[in-house]
Design a protein around this motif. Sequence first.
Motif, PDB file in Angstrom:
ATOM      1  N   CYS A  33     -40.363  22.851  14.886  1.00 42.07           N
ATOM      2  CA  CYS A  33     -40.127  23.448  16.025  1.00 42.07           C
ATOM      3  C   CYS A  33     -40.131  24.966  15.639  1.00 42.07           C
ATOM      4  CB  CYS A  33     -38.242  23.305  16.351  1.00 42.07           C
ATOM      5  SG  CYS A  33     -37.384  24.647  17.244  1.00 42.07           S
TER       6      CYS A  33
ATOM      7  N   HIS B  21     -35.783  19.511  13.026  1.00 37.64           N
ATOM      8  CA  HIS B  21     -35.331  19.177  14.399  1.00 37.64           C
ATOM      9  C   HIS B  21     -36.088  18.144  14.488  1.00 37.64           C
ATOM     10  CE1 HIS B  21     -33.636  23.668  15.894  1.00 37.64           C
ATOM     11  NE2 HIS B  21     -33.061  22.798  14.704  1.00 37.64           N
TER      12      HIS B  21
ATOM     13  N   ASP C 217     -38.123  17.513  20.199  1.00 39.04           N
ATOM     14  CA  ASP C 217     -37.361  18.169  20.652  1.00 39.04           C
ATOM     15  C   ASP C 217     -37.951  19.140  21.090  1.00 39.04           C
ATOM     16  OD1 ASP C 217     -35.425  19.688  18.694  1.00 39.04           O
ATOM     17  OD2 ASP C 217     -36.898  21.678  18.208  1.00 39.04           O
TER      18      ASP C 217
ATOM     19  N   THR D 165     -38.059  27.107  15.564  1.00 39.85           N
ATOM     20  CA  THR D 165     -36.711  27.850  15.451  1.00 39.85           C
ATOM     21  C   THR D 165     -36.343  27.780  13.664  1.00 39.85           C
ATOM     22  OG1 THR D 165     -35.864  27.160  17.386  1.00 39.85           O
ATOM     23  CG2 THR D 165     -33.821  28.032  16.110  1.00 39.85           C
TER      24      THR D 165
END
Length: 439
Positions: free
Chosen positions: A88, A109, A210, A90
Amino acid sequence: MTSKLSLSRRRVLQKAAAALGGGAATLLTGVPAAAQSRTASTTQTPSAAGQRFRGFVRFASSASLQELKLLPVSPLQVVVRTEAAQICYTTTAVALGTANVAQAVIPGHGGVGTVIEVGLQVKRVQVGDRVIVSGGSQCGECYNCLHGRADRCLMANGGGDPNAPIAEMRDGTKVTGFRGGCAELIVAFESYCVPVFTKVSSVELAMLHDVGMVGLAATMNVAPVEPGADVAVLGCGPLGLSAVQGARIKGAARIVAVDPIKARRELALKVGATLALDPNAEGNNLVQKIQELCAAPTDRRLAGGGYRGPDFVIEAVGGDLFPPKAEIGPDPTGLLSLQQAWQLCSPTGHLVTTSVGHPPGATISFPANQWANGSKNHHPGNVAGAQAKRDLLRYVKLIEAGRFDAKSLATATFPLERAREAFEAAAYRTTVAAVIAIA
Ligand SMILES: [Zn+2]
Ligand SMILES: [Zn+2]
């Protein structure tokens, strides 16, 4: 005390059922024994505590593959042997060292794998189950879950300390990282785990755990795309490309995808976009161009005309956590895309914003009369109303049915030994979706 008593009672009932055979189990529950899910893990499954496994660990200012020792799990936790995990975007800041971390952590994630241990209070998941470990929790019991917003589940990380250790390094350093998929074992709370019974490959399933789940939910949950609608998707990373596919699956007539990276625009066209635009090439005309493309063919209001702008806009851009090593977009903060998404949405349309990574404290502004008295419907939230336990099962079926093209999204796979490269590929946007593939 109550749970201890009820567990004991359950044990007695199940022992009795086992002694009497399947027929007795049917009498007790009304469901044939073979079809019963365990109501709780009544016996301790073989403990995986102490097992050695390798994981990509960010520790202080560096990150590397470490040999780890698993710590005992709590009653609501599950241990999964990892098969695949998508990176991910992020998590790249944690993995590659630009974000501060309080302690050693396995970033990630979620992922896909097979369960090797369940805690005593785990109900839905059994040893041997193939599971998707979702990026988000759905306990099904908290206030938000009961109000249909599992994407805001209040029992994330079991409702406890998100930094509780799950393993330790050789020197005894404790390592955290619930649902961190960049390791041979994942420790996750049951509320993140969805058993799946499918032959779909782990790499394809990893497109769902995700961001893919979020992209599909953005078109199906908080603002379901209507057949024949016009849809604009800003940002064609794995989330935006999943939204493009969600719009196609829902029967959108026109799907306009926007991304500065040529390879992503091409992939958008392959998986369902009817037009792909480069925001650098369009410049200040982007909003007007999409509005005109998504305008009524007549001005005659009583003949269905007179509207302008897409019915649905999905924003999936966000701020750059790292300078891209592919084509750079017009605004590294991601704020311009938020503003454009609001502007181009039709006056009565739906805007779903999913992005993160904007500069801390940044603000954007809207015309006050539109904000207060307009009719644009804004649905914020970077999980887009996804309900993992419900949605992932149907998203798997969309892959099985050939409706959701997960294969095309998984543009790069890496063995665990090359986890750093996987994070770099995601961080620098040199691929669409980077996947750690272990088995
Ligand atoms: Zn994520
Ligand atoms: Zn919940």
